[in-house]
Design an enzyme around this catalytic site. Structure first.
Site, short mmCIF file in Angstrom:
data_model
loop_
_atom_site.label_atom_id
_atom_site.label_comp_id
_atom_site.label_asym_id
_atom_site.label_seq_id
_atom_site.Cartn_x
_atom_site.Cartn_y
_atom_site.Cartn_z
N LYS A 48 2.51 -23.76 -18.03
CA LYS A 48 2.45 -22.29 -18.06
C LYS A 48 3.37 -21.64 -19.09
O LYS A 48 3.75 -20.48 -18.95
CB LYS A 48 2.72 -21.67 -16.67
CG LYS A 48 1.94 -22.26 -15.53
CD LYS A 48 0.54 -22.67 -15.88
CE LYS A 48 -0.39 -21.50 -16.13
NZ LYS A 48 -1.72 -22.02 -16.61
N THR A 51 0.90 -23.58 -23.52
CA THR A 51 0.26 -24.80 -24.01
C THR A 51 -1.05 -24.51 -24.75
O THR A 51 -1.26 -24.96 -25.88
CB THR A 51 -0.05 -25.74 -22.83
OG1 THR A 51 1.00 -25.65 -21.87
CG2 THR A 51 -0.22 -27.17 -23.30
N TRP A 53 -2.13 -21.75 -25.87
CA TRP A 53 -1.85 -20.90 -27.04
C TRP A 53 -1.52 -21.78 -28.25
O TRP A 53 -2.03 -21.60 -29.35
CB TRP A 53 -0.67 -19.98 -26.71
CG TRP A 53 -0.59 -18.74 -27.52
CD1 TRP A 53 -1.39 -18.38 -28.57
CD2 TRP A 53 0.35 -17.68 -27.34
NE1 TRP A 53 -1.00 -17.17 -29.05
CE2 TRP A 53 0.07 -16.71 -28.31
CE3 TRP A 53 1.40 -17.45 -26.45
CZ2 TRP A 53 0.80 -15.52 -28.42
CZ3 TRP A 53 2.13 -16.28 -26.55
CH2 TRP A 53 1.83 -15.33 -27.53
N HIS A 103 3.04 -32.34 -21.09
CA HIS A 103 3.98 -31.74 -20.13
C HIS A 103 5.02 -32.76 -19.68
O HIS A 103 5.84 -32.46 -18.82
CB HIS A 103 3.24 -31.26 -18.88
CG HIS A 103 2.27 -30.14 -19.11
ND1 HIS A 103 2.58 -29.03 -19.86
CD2 HIS A 103 1.01 -29.94 -18.66
CE1 HIS A 103 1.53 -28.21 -19.86
NE2 HIS A 103 0.57 -28.74 -19.15
N ARG A 125 9.46 -20.95 -22.16
CA ARG A 125 9.18 -19.58 -21.71
C ARG A 125 10.17 -19.25 -20.61
O ARG A 125 10.59 -20.16 -19.86
CB ARG A 125 7.76 -19.53 -21.14
CG ARG A 125 7.32 -18.16 -20.68
CD ARG A 125 5.90 -18.19 -20.13
NE ARG A 125 5.40 -16.84 -19.91
CZ ARG A 125 4.22 -16.54 -19.36
NH1 ARG A 125 3.42 -17.53 -18.99
NH2 ARG A 125 3.85 -15.29 -19.19
N SER A 133 3.38 -17.23 -13.32
CA SER A 133 2.14 -17.72 -13.93
C SER A 133 1.65 -18.97 -13.20
O SER A 133 0.44 -19.14 -12.94
CB SER A 133 2.40 -18.03 -15.41
OG SER A 133 1.23 -18.54 -16.02
N TYR A 188 7.94 -18.60 -25.97
CA TYR A 188 6.79 -17.76 -25.65
C TYR A 188 7.09 -16.30 -26.02
O TYR A 188 6.25 -15.61 -26.59
CB TYR A 188 6.49 -17.89 -24.16
CG TYR A 188 5.34 -17.08 -23.65
CD1 TYR A 188 4.06 -17.62 -23.59
CD2 TYR A 188 5.52 -15.77 -23.19
CE1 TYR A 188 2.99 -16.88 -23.11
CE2 TYR A 188 4.46 -15.03 -22.70
CZ TYR A 188 3.20 -15.58 -22.67
OH TYR A 188 2.14 -14.84 -22.20
N MET A 227 -8.33 -14.51 -27.49
CA MET A 227 -8.43 -15.75 -26.71
C MET A 227 -9.05 -15.50 -25.34
O MET A 227 -9.77 -16.33 -24.81
CB MET A 227 -7.06 -16.43 -26.58
CG MET A 227 -6.64 -17.14 -27.87
SD MET A 227 -5.00 -17.90 -27.78
CE MET A 227 -5.25 -19.17 -26.54
N ARG A 252 -4.53 -15.00 -18.20
CA ARG A 252 -4.38 -14.15 -17.03
C ARG A 252 -3.84 -12.78 -17.43
O ARG A 252 -4.51 -11.77 -17.35
CB ARG A 252 -3.47 -14.83 -16.00
CG ARG A 252 -3.37 -14.12 -14.67
CD ARG A 252 -2.30 -14.76 -13.80
NE ARG A 252 -0.97 -14.65 -14.40
CZ ARG A 252 -0.11 -13.66 -14.14
NH1 ARG A 252 -0.43 -12.69 -13.30
NH2 ARG A 252 1.08 -13.63 -14.73
N GLY A 254 -0.60 -12.56 -19.84
CA GLY A 254 -0.04 -12.73 -21.18
C GLY A 254 1.07 -11.75 -21.53
O GLY A 254 1.10 -11.24 -22.65
P1 A3P Z 1 0.18 -15.70 -17.62
O1 A3P Z 1 -0.30 -16.43 -16.41
O2 A3P Z 1 1.55 -15.12 -17.43
O3 A3P Z 1 -0.80 -14.69 -18.12
P2 A3P Z 1 -0.38 -22.67 -20.35
O4 A3P Z 1 -1.37 -22.66 -21.45
O5 A3P Z 1 0.85 -23.45 -20.67
O6 A3P Z 1 -1.01 -23.06 -19.06
O7 A3P Z 1 0.17 -21.18 -20.19
C1 A3P Z 1 -0.66 -20.16 -19.73
C2 A3P Z 1 0.05 -18.84 -19.91
O8 A3P Z 1 0.09 -18.51 -21.32
C3 A3P Z 1 -0.68 -17.70 -19.22
O9 A3P Z 1 0.36 -16.79 -18.80
C4 A3P Z 1 -1.53 -17.14 -20.36
O10 A3P Z 1 -1.96 -15.84 -20.17
C5 A3P Z 1 -0.52 -17.25 -21.50
N1 A3P Z 1 -1.17 -17.18 -22.83
C6 A3P Z 1 -2.09 -18.00 -23.34
N2 A3P Z 1 -2.50 -17.57 -24.54
C7 A3P Z 1 -1.81 -16.43 -24.79
C8 A3P Z 1 -1.79 -15.50 -25.87
N3 A3P Z 1 -2.59 -15.63 -26.93
N4 A3P Z 1 -0.95 -14.44 -25.80
C9 A3P Z 1 -0.14 -14.29 -24.72
N5 A3P Z 1 -0.13 -15.12 -23.67
C10 A3P Z 1 -0.95 -16.20 -23.70
#
Ligand code: A3P
Length: 290
Positions: A48, A51, A53, A103, A125, A133, A188, A227, A252, A254
């Site tokens: 979370k 990844t 991203w 991870h 993060r 998250s 992040y 995204m 979700r 972000g």
């Molecule tokens: P939130 O649940 O706070 O929205 P992972 O990919 O490691 O599982 O992390 C997921 C988290 O990264 C989620 O956080 C998701 O929304 C956030 N995320 C993914 N892409 C993003 C982007 N382009 N900009 C901002 N947050 C992003």
């Protein structure tokens, strides 16, 4: 339904939780001895922390921002999790440059990284937002147990009783060995603040020469908004036995500071106390709110 009959559970392996039915302990054990090429890249995250991203950004950098070249593949097909490979053979036979996310904690990672072979990008993060998250992700992901409520999950996270285990140990384990490796640390929050400059830093760390226009394209297709509308980045085709698309989404919210909508004052004080104690010798700082 068929989803309910599936038994995914956390199984402790060498002090680290693996998800049975998802991770193979044999493969995880082999990773340490994987032969590393100079061109290998590993993106390391606690779950979370961004990844997907990074999967998006790295795969776009490799095709110089041409989104049409990435659109037919899930993010995890373009940049796979090393711990989800089927075998060492899959790693050996992959063409260079091999780019993976993971991870796993430091102790499982290929020893070759310590001989300064390959490159490591660690994405951190702020852990309060990670916790929130991850809480939502446990409802969305069918391979993880749905928490009864936020308070229950808060306890689980503080105990490290989740996949990824203890956040503090993950970040300290990797970051305290940073000078052994070709290592780039990013957060992040700085990506939220200034994605362009982080993308430039990543490209330059990897030695990829992109024109300003190509860098702009990478950034443009890596924004939260784009995204969120991208089925590959959202893992929309992943079947419901793994992801319950009615209950959530990878993209979700972000944002930075969502924890304020969930933590009680008491939880926050407790978290801060643990944080100060566990991080007292760690030279990292986080942005908690924007
Ligand atoms: P939130 O649940 O706070 O929205 P992972 O990919 O490691 O599982 O992390 C997921 C988290 O990264 C989620 O956080 C998701 O929304 C956030 N995320 C993914 N892409 C993003 C982007 N382009 N900009 C901002 N947050 C992003």
């Amino acid at each position: 339904s068929s989803c309910e009959s599936l038994e995914y559970k956390l199984v402790l392996h060498m002090g680290f939780n693996l998800i049975s039915g998802i991770h193979s302990p044999e493969v995880v054990d082999q990773i340490r001895n994987f032969e590393i090429r100079d061109s290998d890249v590993f993106v390391i995250t606690y779950p979370k922390s961004g990844t997907i991203w990074l999967q998006q950004i790295l795969s776009l950098i490799e095709v110089k921002g041409d989104v049409t070249a990435t659109n037919d593949q899930l993010n995890s097909e373009r940049v796979p999790w090393i711990e989800l490979l089927n075998s060492e053979k899959q790693f050996v036979s992959a063409p260079s440059p091999r780019i993976h996310v993971s991870h796993l904690p430091y102790k499982f990672m290929p020893l070759g990284l310590k001989q300064k072979k390959g490159k490591v990008i660690y994405v951190a993060r702020n852990p309060k937002d990670v916790l929130v998250s991850y809480f939502h992700f446990h409802k969305f992901a069918n391979m993880l147990e749905t928490p009864k409520d936020f308070d229950t999950f808060f306890e689980k996270f503080m105990e490290g009783n989740v996949f990824g285990n203890c956040w503090f140990e993950h970040v300290n384990g990797w970051c305290s060995h940073n000078d052994e490796m070709n290592f780039l640390y990013i957060t992040y929050e700085e990506m939220i603040k200034d994605l362009q400059s982080v993308v430039e830093r990543i490209a330059s760390f990897l030695g990829r020469n992109l024109t300003p226009q190509q860098l702009n394209d990478v950034v443009e297709h890596s924004t939260f908004k784009n995204m969120k509308n991208n089925p590959q980045a959202n893992y929309q085709q992943v079947p419901v036995i793994l992801l319950n698309h009615q209950q959530g989404a990878f993209m979700r919210k972000g944002t930075v500071g969502d924890w304020k909508n969930y933590f009680t004052v008491a939880q926050n004080e407790r978290f801060d106390k643990v944080y100060q104690q566990k991080m007292k010798d760690v030279p990292l700082s986080f942005i908690w709110d924007m």
